[in-house]
Design an enzyme around this catalytic site. Structure first.
Site, PDB file in Angstrom:
ATOM      1  N   THR A 186       0.830  -1.132   0.035  1.00 57.01           N
ATOM      2  CA  THR A 186      -0.181  -0.193   0.049  1.00 57.01           C
ATOM      3  C   THR A 186       0.846   1.227   0.117  1.00 57.01           C
ATOM      4  O   THR A 186       1.908   1.209   0.786  1.00 57.01           O
ATOM      5  CB  THR A 186      -1.080   0.283   1.296  1.00 57.01           C
ATOM      6  OG1 THR A 186      -1.682   1.341   1.189  1.00 57.01           O
ATOM      7  CG2 THR A 186      -0.202   0.114   2.427  1.00 57.01           C
ATOM      8  N   GLU A 331      -4.692  -2.958   4.570  1.00 52.85           N
ATOM      9  CA  GLU A 331      -4.251  -3.839   5.534  1.00 52.85           C
ATOM     10  C   GLU A 331      -5.365  -4.654   6.304  1.00 52.85           C
ATOM     11  O   GLU A 331      -5.225  -5.350   7.246  1.00 52.85           O
ATOM     12  CB  GLU A 331      -3.758  -2.630   6.656  1.00 52.85           C
ATOM     13  CG  GLU A 331      -2.356  -1.942   6.276  1.00 52.85           C
ATOM     14  CD  GLU A 331      -2.630  -0.788   5.636  1.00 52.85           C
ATOM     15  OE1 GLU A 331      -3.627  -0.607   4.898  1.00 52.85           O
ATOM     16  OE2 GLU A 331      -1.709   0.288   5.519  1.00 52.85           O
ATOM     17  N   LYS A 442      -6.274  11.100  -2.006  1.00 52.10           N
ATOM     18  CA  LYS A 442      -6.647   9.498  -2.564  1.00 52.10           C
ATOM     19  C   LYS A 442      -7.279  10.175  -3.909  1.00 52.10           C
ATOM     20  O   LYS A 442      -8.469  10.778  -3.943  1.00 52.10           O
ATOM     21  CB  LYS A 442      -7.558   8.778  -1.825  1.00 52.10           C
ATOM     22  CG  LYS A 442      -7.394   7.315  -2.478  1.00 52.10           C
ATOM     23  CD  LYS A 442      -8.099   6.370  -1.701  1.00 52.10           C
ATOM     24  CE  LYS A 442      -7.529   5.095  -1.865  1.00 52.10           C
ATOM     25  NZ  LYS A 442      -8.292   4.040  -0.916  1.00 52.10           N
ATOM     26  N   TRP A 447      -3.088   6.576  -4.298  1.00 55.48           N
ATOM     27  CA  TRP A 447      -2.560   7.512  -3.068  1.00 55.48           C
ATOM     28  C   TRP A 447      -1.605   8.720  -3.586  1.00 55.48           C
ATOM     29  O   TRP A 447      -0.898   8.182  -4.588  1.00 55.48           O
ATOM     30  CB  TRP A 447      -1.973   7.020  -2.044  1.00 55.48           C
ATOM     31  CG  TRP A 447      -2.762   6.028  -1.253  1.00 55.48           C
ATOM     32  CD1 TRP A 447      -2.989   4.453  -1.346  1.00 55.48           C
ATOM     33  CD2 TRP A 447      -3.898   6.679  -0.303  1.00 55.48           C
ATOM     34  NE1 TRP A 447      -3.905   4.172  -0.319  1.00 55.48           N
ATOM     35  CE2 TRP A 447      -4.428   5.274   0.293  1.00 55.48           C
ATOM     36  CE3 TRP A 447      -4.225   8.058   0.110  1.00 55.48           C
ATOM     37  CZ2 TRP A 447      -5.658   5.542   1.036  1.00 55.48           C
ATOM     38  CZ3 TRP A 447      -5.013   8.023   1.164  1.00 55.48           C
ATOM     39  CH2 TRP A 447      -5.990   6.690   1.624  1.00 55.48           C
TER      40      TRP A 447
HETATM   41  P1  AMP Z   1      -6.557   1.425   0.395  1.00 53.40           P
HETATM   42  O1  AMP Z   1      -5.434   0.657   1.464  1.00 53.40           O
HETATM   43  O2  AMP Z   1      -5.531   2.180  -0.542  1.00 53.40           O
HETATM   44  O3  AMP Z   1      -7.478   0.754   0.226  1.00 53.40           O
HETATM   45  O4  AMP Z   1      -6.995   2.885   1.208  1.00 53.40           O
HETATM   46  C1  AMP Z   1      -7.717   2.651   2.637  1.00 53.40           C
HETATM   47  C2  AMP Z   1      -8.144   4.188   2.898  1.00 53.40           C
HETATM   48  O5  AMP Z   1      -9.016   4.654   2.030  1.00 53.40           O
HETATM   49  C3  AMP Z   1      -8.897   4.333   4.192  1.00 53.40           C
HETATM   50  O6  AMP Z   1      -8.162   4.074   5.289  1.00 53.40           O
HETATM   51  C4  AMP Z   1      -9.634   5.360   3.921  1.00 53.40           C
HETATM   52  O7  AMP Z   1      -8.882   6.488   4.126  1.00 53.40           O
HETATM   53  C5  AMP Z   1     -10.092   5.385   2.405  1.00 53.40           C
HETATM   54  N1  AMP Z   1     -11.415   4.838   2.210  1.00 53.40           N
HETATM   55  C6  AMP Z   1     -11.557   3.470   1.722  1.00 53.40           C
HETATM   56  N2  AMP Z   1     -13.023   3.280   1.780  1.00 53.40           N
HETATM   57  C7  AMP Z   1     -13.542   4.609   2.034  1.00 53.40           C
HETATM   58  C8  AMP Z   1     -14.832   4.948   2.098  1.00 53.40           C
HETATM   59  N3  AMP Z   1     -15.731   4.256   1.633  1.00 53.40           N
HETATM   60  N4  AMP Z   1     -15.007   6.241   2.437  1.00 53.40           N
HETATM   61  C9  AMP Z   1     -13.981   7.047   2.673  1.00 53.40           C
HETATM   62  N5  AMP Z   1     -12.606   6.589   2.775  1.00 53.40           N
HETATM   63  C10 AMP Z   1     -12.506   5.376   2.089  1.00 53.40           C
END
Ligand code: AMP
Length: 540
Positions: A186, A331, A442, A447
């Site tokens: 990630t 994670e 994001k 990211w």
């Molecule tokens: P990733 O590991 O790249 O999938 O990113 C995870 C992060 O994406 C989370 O900690 C949030 O900050 C953001 N995220 C994922 N799903 C959502 C959602 N439905 N609403 C708002 N933020 C989200």
């Protein structure tokens, strides 16, 4: 304590495909291919090819614990790699091709990948990087001889030739259930990308959890289309939950535009499709152009970034397609919540239902929540108090792969994982993510590090101080906004600063706009208060 007298069989990923081949043998995996056209195979046939691939991997010298990388779209060969690697005790390391080249090189080296399987699309990228990749890395193009890419790569192997002549049965070795089966890095944290190393146990438990949670969509009379990539947290577990439940899988390959998705969904009568908000904009535009949803499409699962109210309304009110808003993290395997409404909530007026769907949903079984304030004290789940969300459970990392420093920062003294999301939880269990404590943006599901952008911008002589924050954006979810305090005696122009930052990063990572301010607000500890900046300049 009186111990139970039940067998203790290790949970294994290979048991999922074996089960699917036997009990859902006719359910199909349909793939839109890189070569062109559709490929179809049943779970029964997939099991045979997976066995062939497993033998081939052993032939390449892949040993238990070895990492096998993939750089590929959503397609059947990528699916086969998931199972063949895990089945022989190796680890499928899915790589996000949208990473910076330096990040990609970093994770191949950090993971110590032995082999890299890639779709022809990515041959030019690998050829460009070949001299910076490990010398003993083996390259396999995921195609047949007729479609082999003309790439300058050493001893390039052909996927279909590796399978040819291999036995289509295999007795899987018995592995401990805590053996690693897949690895995904990630970049959703600061610093270098960090590896989440999933185990057979966590993967099977996650597949079961999703099957139970999404029982109306994950059924043997349904088909699901993951737009979410196989390189992004195992496509949210769909390659495991689908065979487990006999749900047909439809892979979109490289074509993720609205028209291609619409046509594939309609042709295959897809029931449910999963992806990040940005991809749904393209599909919604296509639906509007045609005045209807693809025939058969009943549900979209939106996650990875917040689903906006207009998007939820468009699917539900304009087209009658139900939205399930989910939240999770790499994670966390990744599913943490699911936004399906209770029978009582389904009786509410539509707008009240949409209000609830704008939240991130309720935790799934096996994921515990803890909200804490800045001092580390626990906050009530009263829908009011907002603090950092910590999570705990069997599908959540206990540490990052080979990265003790990052692990120490992420896991608290009681073993909870800090998500970096600021949230509240209401008494009904609904999570509402309101902010992010991690310094990241994001954009389109990918990211961007604000810290990296700040350090580049600070290198300009006209910049005395600066901060980069996320600005809400209809298409990309968020875009970086650069806020600058000019150096004394300098009046740098917006264009000059954008050109300066743009010269150091990929185009999609560069800020779109610059704001000039007199001073940056500070927190009590003297850090720039991003929260104040967000409230002041980009309040949604
Ligand atoms: P990733 O590991 O790249 O999938 O990113 C995870 C992060 O994406 C989370 O900690 C949030 O900050 C953001 N995220 C994922 N799903 C959502 C959602 N439905 N609403 C708002 N933020 C989200």
């Amino acid at each position: 304590m009186l111990k139970g007298l039940m067998m203790n069989r290790p949970l294994s990923v290979s048991s999922i495909i074996d089960f699917a081949a036997e009990t859902h043998g006719d359910a199909m995996v349909t793939s839109s291919t890189v070569e062109g056209g559709l490929h179809r195979m049943s779970y029964r046939a997939a099991r045979g090819r997976i066995a062939q691939l497993a033998h081939a991997l052993r032939g390449l010298g892949v040993q238990p614990g070895d990492r096998v990388a993939t750089l590929a779209w959503n397609g059947y060969r990528h699916f086969e790699l998931y199972y063949a690697t895990a089945g022989i005790g190796a680890v499928c390391h899915t790589i996000n091709p949208r990473l910076f080249e330096d990040q990609l090189l970093y994770i191949v080296a950090h993971a110590q990948d032995r082999v890299i399987f890639f779709d022809a699309t990515f041959a030019p990228l690998l050829a460009k990087l070949r001299d910076r990749l490990p010398r003993d890395l083996k390259f396999v193009a995921m195609t047949d001889r007729a479609h082999m890419p003309d790439a300058d790569l050493p001893e390039l192997l052909c996927y279909e030739e590796l399978l040819d002549g291999q036995p289509d049965t295999i007795d899987w070795p018995e592995l401990p259930e805590d053996a690693a089966c897949s690895l995904c890095y990630t970049s959703g944290t600061t610093g270098e990308p960090k590896g989440a190393l999933y185990s057979h146990r966590s993967t099977v438990l996650h597949a079961l959890t999703v099957a139970v949670t999404m029982q109306d969509s994950m059924r043997s009379d349904r088909k699901v289309l993951p737009v979410v990539p196989l390189f992004h947290v195992n496509a949210w577990g769909l390659p495991y939950t689908s065979p487990l439940t006999g749900t047909g899988l439809v892979f979109p390959g490289p074509k993720l535009d609205g028209a291609s998705l619409f046509e594939l969904m309609e042709a295959e009568k897809v029931f449910s499709s999963w992806g990040v908000p940005t991809v749904w904009l393209g599909l919604l535009a296509e639906m509007r152009a045609r005045g209807r949803a693809p025939e058969g499409l009943s549900e979209v699962v939106i996650g990875g970034s917040a689903a906006s109210r207009p998007m939820i309304e468009a699917f539900e009110k304009e087209f009658g397609v139900g939205v399930c808003h989910a939240w999770g993290m790499t994670e966390m395997s990744p599913i943490g919540t699911c936004g399906l409404l209770s029978p009582t909530q389904q009786q509410l007026p539509v707008d009240a239902q949409i209000d609830i769907k704008c939240s991130q949903g309720k935790r799934v079984f096996g994921v515990d929540f803890k909200l804490v304030d800045d001092a580390g004290s626990r906050l009530p789940h009263d829908g009011q108090a907002a603090g950092e969300l910590y999570v705990r459970g069997n599908t959540i990392i206990s540490g990052y792969f080979e990265n003790d420093g990052a692990t120490q920062k992420a896991i608290d003294g009681d073993g909870w994982f800090g998500t970096g999301d600021i949230a509240s939880v209401d008494p009904g269990g609904f999570l509402r993510v309101s902010d992010r404590s991690k310094d990241l943006i994001k954009s389109g599901g990918e990211w961007i590090s604000s810290i990296d952008l700040e350090s580049i911008a600070s290198g300009h002589p006209g910049v005395a101080n600066c901060a980069v924050i996320a600005k809400p954006d209809e298409k990309w979810g968020e875009r970086p906004l650069l806020i600058v305090v000019a150096s004394e005696g300098h009046t740098p122009s917006k264009e000059e600063l954008l050109a300066h930052v743009g010269a150091h990063v990929a185009k999609w990572q560069a800020p779109d706009d610059v704001l000039f301010v007199e001073a940056l607000p500070l927190t009590a500890t003297g850090k720039v208060s991003k929260m104040t900046l967000r409230r002041k300049y980009v309040a949604a």
